[in-house]
Design a protein around this motif. Structure first.
Motif, short mmCIF file in Angstrom:
data_model
loop_
_atom_site.label_atom_id
_atom_site.label_comp_id
_atom_site.label_asym_id
_atom_site.label_seq_id
_atom_site.Cartn_x
_atom_site.Cartn_y
_atom_site.Cartn_z
N UNK A 165 3.42 -6.04 -5.40
CA UNK A 165 4.24 -6.43 -6.54
C UNK A 165 5.39 -7.29 -6.07
N UNK A 166 5.51 -8.44 -6.70
CA UNK A 166 6.64 -9.31 -6.35
C UNK A 166 7.83 -8.93 -7.21
N UNK A 167 9.00 -9.28 -6.75
CA UNK A 167 10.20 -8.98 -7.52
C UNK A 167 10.22 -9.62 -8.88
N UNK A 168 9.51 -10.71 -9.02
CA UNK A 168 9.52 -11.37 -10.32
C UNK A 168 8.61 -10.65 -11.31
N UNK A 169 7.91 -9.63 -10.84
CA UNK A 169 7.12 -8.83 -11.77
C UNK A 169 5.63 -9.01 -11.67
N UNK A 170 5.19 -10.09 -11.06
CA UNK A 170 3.75 -10.33 -10.99
C UNK A 170 3.13 -9.41 -9.94
N UNK A 171 1.96 -8.90 -10.27
CA UNK A 171 1.26 -8.01 -9.36
C UNK A 171 0.03 -8.73 -8.81
N UNK A 172 -0.20 -8.57 -7.53
CA UNK A 172 -1.34 -9.20 -6.89
C UNK A 172 -2.25 -8.16 -6.27
N UNK A 173 -3.54 -8.43 -6.31
CA UNK A 173 -4.44 -7.53 -5.60
C UNK A 173 -4.79 -8.12 -4.24
N UNK A 174 -4.52 -9.39 -4.06
CA UNK A 174 -4.83 -10.03 -2.80
C UNK A 174 -3.57 -10.30 -2.02
N UNK A 175 -3.62 -9.93 -0.74
CA UNK A 175 -2.44 -10.07 0.08
C UNK A 175 -2.07 -11.54 0.33
N UNK A 176 -3.09 -12.37 0.55
CA UNK A 176 -2.78 -13.78 0.85
C UNK A 176 -2.14 -14.47 -0.36
N UNK A 177 -2.63 -14.15 -1.56
CA UNK A 177 -2.01 -14.76 -2.76
C UNK A 177 -0.58 -14.27 -2.90
N UNK A 178 -0.37 -13.01 -2.58
CA UNK A 178 0.96 -12.44 -2.69
C UNK A 178 1.92 -13.14 -1.74
N UNK A 179 1.49 -13.31 -0.51
CA UNK A 179 2.35 -13.96 0.48
C UNK A 179 2.69 -15.38 0.06
N UNK A 180 1.69 -16.12 -0.38
CA UNK A 180 1.92 -17.51 -0.77
C UNK A 180 2.84 -17.57 -1.99
N UNK A 181 2.61 -16.66 -2.92
CA UNK A 181 3.46 -16.66 -4.10
C UNK A 181 4.90 -16.35 -3.71
N UNK A 182 5.05 -15.33 -2.90
CA UNK A 182 6.36 -14.86 -2.46
C UNK A 182 7.21 -15.96 -1.83
#
Lengths: 395, 410
Positions: free
Chosen positions: A154-171
């Motif tokens: 979960x990113x601070x902006x509220x979006x939840x990711x199931x994939x770690x790589x997408x999460x990192x890139x988004x972050x």
């Protein structure tokens, strides 16, 4: 078995330990017998061999169980070689550069030294299919495979990711990251501007504001901080950077609207279910630090400013809390079903105590989480520890 | 026995199909119609071309299904070709895009595309894998990123470098050579990637430079342009960049300039298509049908029907098609040449000619790529290059669409 080299020696005199407390891994009993096994032995999987049929086993217990099946007469059940009362054995790592190579830091368990050698110095033969993370110990790999892909980020902006790589890139590009750094550095200027040098590491602001109760004592102070593999995960998953919208992040960078999972907060109760002892500590720290600029809502709840007397009963706390509106800060608790509270409060108040409350809290927490140990922080923290830390370090 | 009235598209098929009762409204119709248009165009049969383009215009739509969108994309290119307005159309389209570009929209598009399909992430994972392999124990790295990926490739690399056990994270200098259109957003991108690197504990220095126009593309790699420093190891990352280096001669010049930097590794990612042969129009056209057919099909299956991101990506394809089919390299900028993709096999020959030898992906990287594809919808797979070409292909429904490879100087 071939390959077993025994170096028997006495331990060097240690610091006398009067109290029996849990010490660092590898601080062994000084009277123990030090065994130095070879790498080949440590990596061998079937060390224990049945002398009757030659079958190999990983553990001594398994071998003994197997031997019973041979229906031996009682005499032959004794292991060959008459042993005196066996001395406690400790094991050193054969890798000379390793900290456990020193007998003073030997490990007390054979399985432990084998796993250690395998993990640290061994070849990583086991690979996760989903994320290709590699492991040297099969049980580690199995444990990982259970949770891999089931984690949510979960990113601070509220979006939840199931994939770690997408999460990192988004972050990396998230507005929340950029914003929060700005806001937290403003808080910095108010409090500890002098103590933070040019290394504007937003990350360490929580440590910098040292009046705060530190929910992460395991993190080292800024000057020594080097993110390693484990803490990287924590940094990313806990939203530590932005320091917002996690349980603990609220202490530093508050923004009520960020608490997505409490936005539908319609329950009037606040922190009353937490044990009273947690509150005084927090409020003293809160008064010590002037964060009014950046943390307006955090200290707005009256229950913080006026810590209840330690001997106040739980029922009284409930009643007091009922008079106070809830902020989304405290809202985690507030989002519990009010019916369960009502049920408690109508019971005879004298029957309540802190222990009971903590237990109820745990079960309510579990219900709230849908009966699973889903951790919002995404760090695989067990339910129990989640409760503990929230009770002690939350406010 | 009376058959129910058939919709117009099937009426079209009835005209082309000898057996009228086999008409199927869902059968792909665009390719055949487009081939007819291409034939009319190359034969200069203006009467037929006009009729066919009219029909195409009736059937095509940028908001319809894959067939309609594909038809619409080609319609633009055919029309420009027929009216000899390719140069004008391409440059106008580019100017409009440049004006509309914004940090938020660009990033959203890039990230949403990465979520929906591995088209771009395939290249990132492969290139990052090769970089990690080649730069294992290097303490100071200078990455020259010739791409328009807006640094979306780097967060995962930074995280991987920071998480390496036993080894400290290296110092990184990142010089992004981006097309002039992206210049506006690069400063904000730089701010964010630097913040993120700080979080990861990786010292990162960022700089963005605008790529020169295609004939002088190799100038971007001049040592003084890059401000090379002693003690740093150079890595060059080219994502959809080699084709922007203009025509054949300029491409070789760019590669030679890269070799002259004595990099530890050069990573290349390119679309797998051969648009460089300017000879037979019909052949180029067929290749466009194959590639963009797969692309539009992939987009339809990866995005929701009403996705704006899908529309934006398709709009970019309109420009590409105009560049390939309706531009003849006119003007000092050789407009449209940047769209002339080459296949992996062709790039391999070029790279070898310009002083490089291939650097194979390790098993770990291949495993990472397999794990990556598993995270997306089915339809994607990997295809290792064979014979005289090297690298790895990403395939969509068995059709190779993206190629990636790593090189080091001979």
């Amino acid at each position: 078995m071939a390959g077993v080299e025994e170096a028997v020696s006495k331990m060097p005199p240690p610091v006398p330990a009067i109290k029996k407390k849990r010490s660092l891994p590898g601080t062994p009993d000084p009277e123990a017998e030090v065994i130095a096994l070879s790498p080949r032995t440590l990596l061998a999987t079937n060390r224990f061999v049945c002398e009757i049929c030659g079958k190999g086993f990983q553990r001594d217990q398994n071998l003994q169980l197997h031997r019973r099946g041979h229906n031996l007469p009682w005499r032959l059940k004794q292991r060959s070689g008459d042993r005196a009362a066996p001395r406690k054995r400790v094991y050193v790592c054969p890798e000379s550069s390793c900290v456990h190579h020193n007998p003073g830091r030997a490990l007390g368990d054979l399985t432990g030294i084998k796993k250690h050698y395998c993990r640290k110095h061994g070849e990583k033969k086991w690979k996760c299919e989903k994320c290709s993370k590699k492991y040297a110990v099969q049980s580690d790999w199995k444990a990982h495979a259970k949770t891999c892909g089931t984690r949510e980020y979960r990113c601070d902006c509220g979006v939840v990711f199931s994939r770690r790589d997408s999460f990192i890139t988004h972050r990396a590009f998230c507005d929340a990251l950029a914003e929060e750094s700005a806001r937290v550095s403003a808080a910095y200027n108010v409090t500890n501007a002098a103590s933070i040098a040019d290394s504007a590491d937003y990350l360490f602001l929580q440590q910098g504001l040292n009046a705060k109760p530190n929910p992460f004592p395991h993190l080292t102070p800024p000057t020594q901080f080097k993110p390693n593999a484990a803490s990287i995960n924590q940094l990313l998953d806990m939203g530590l950077v932005a320091g917002a919208s996690t349980f603990y992040g609220d202490l530093v960078g508050p923004n009520p609207s960020r608490f997505n999972w409490m936005q539908s907060n319609k329950f009037p109760l606040s922190t009353s279910e937490f044990s009273p002892s947690a509150l005084p500590a927090a409020s003293s720290s809160s008064s010590a630090v002037d964060l009014t600029e950046s943390a307006p809502a955090l200290f707005a709840a009256p229950s913080l400013h006026h810590p209840p007397a330690p001997d106040m009963s739980a029922t009284a706390l409930l009643q007091k809390a009922a008079q106070v509106g809830v902020t989304s800060r405290m809202g985690f608790a507030g989002s519990f079903e009010p019916s369960s509270y009502k049920c408690q409060s109508t019971a005879d108040g004298s029957k309540f105590d802190g222990v009971q409350f903590a237990q109820n809290h745990a079960s309510m927490l579990k219900d709230f989480l849908g009966g699973e140990t889903r951790d919002f922080l995404g760090v695989g923290v067990g339910l129990q520890s989640l409760c503990h830390s929230s009770v002690n370090g939350w406010i | 026995m009376q058959k129910p009235p058939v919709p117009f598209t099937s009426a079209l098929n009835l005209a082309l199909d000898p057996d009228p009762f086999s008409a199927d409204p869902t059968r792909p119709w665009a390719a055949d119609l487009l081939r007819d248009c291409a034939r009319a165009f190359s034969e200069r049969d203006s009467a037929n071309l006009q009729r066919l383009l009219w029909m195409l215009n009736e059937l095509a739509s940028p908001y319809g299904d894959r067939e309609q969108r594909l038809a619409y994309a080609f319609l633009q290119a055919l029309f420009c070709g027929a009216t000899a307005s390719g140069y004008h159309c391409y440059t106008t389209s580019l100017a409009v895009a440049e004006r509309a570009i914004s940090f938020a929209s660009t990033l959203r598009l890039a990230l949403k595309f990465q979520e929906a399909a591995p088209w771009t992430t395939f290249g990132h994972v492969a290139a990052n894998g090769a970089l990690l392999q080649a730069l294992d124990a290097v303490p100071a790295i200078h990455i020259v990123d010739v791409s328009d990926t807006f640094c979306t490739q780097w967060p995962t690399l930074l995280e991987a470098l920071a998480s390496r056990a036993e080894v400290d994270a290296p110092r990184i200098r990142l010089t992004v050579v981006a097309s002039a259109a992206s210049a506006g957003v690069m400063s904000e991108i730089g701010v964010r990637i630097q913040k993120f690197a700080r979080l990861m504990g990786v010292p990162l220095e960022f700089r963005a430079v605008a790529a020169p126009s295609s004939p002088r593309f190799a100038d971007a790699l001049r040592p003084e342009e890059l401000e090379l420093r002693d003690g740093e190891t150079v890595a060059v990352n080219c994502v959809s960049a080699l084709r922007r280096a203009g025509n054949g001669g300029s491409r070789d010049a760019f590669l030679r300039a890269a070799a002259a930097l004595q990099p530890m590794v050069v990573t290349v990612v390119e679309d797998e298509a051969d648009f460089a042969g300017v000879g037979e129009y019909a052949e180029s056209f067929e290749e466009c049908l194959r590639f963009y057919g797969a692309y539009f099909d992939m987009l339809e299956e990866s995005f929701p029907a009403t996705s704006n991101e899908r529309l934006a990506l398709e709009r970019e394809s309109f420009r590409s098609l105009v560049g390939v089919l309706a531009c003849d390299g006119r003007g000092p900028d050789r407009v449209g040449d940047g769209e002339r993709r080459e296949r992996g096999r062709q790039w391999c020959r070029r790279l070898e000619r310009c002083g490089f030898k291939t650097f194979g992906f390790s098993d770990d990287v291949v495993d990472d790529l397999k794990a990556l594809l598993r995270r997306y919808r089915p339809g994607w797979s990997l295809l290792p290059a064979e014979g005289d070409s090297s690298g790895m292909y990403l395939t969509w429904k068995e059709e190779p669409v993206v190629w990636s490879c790593a090189w080091k100087p001979k």
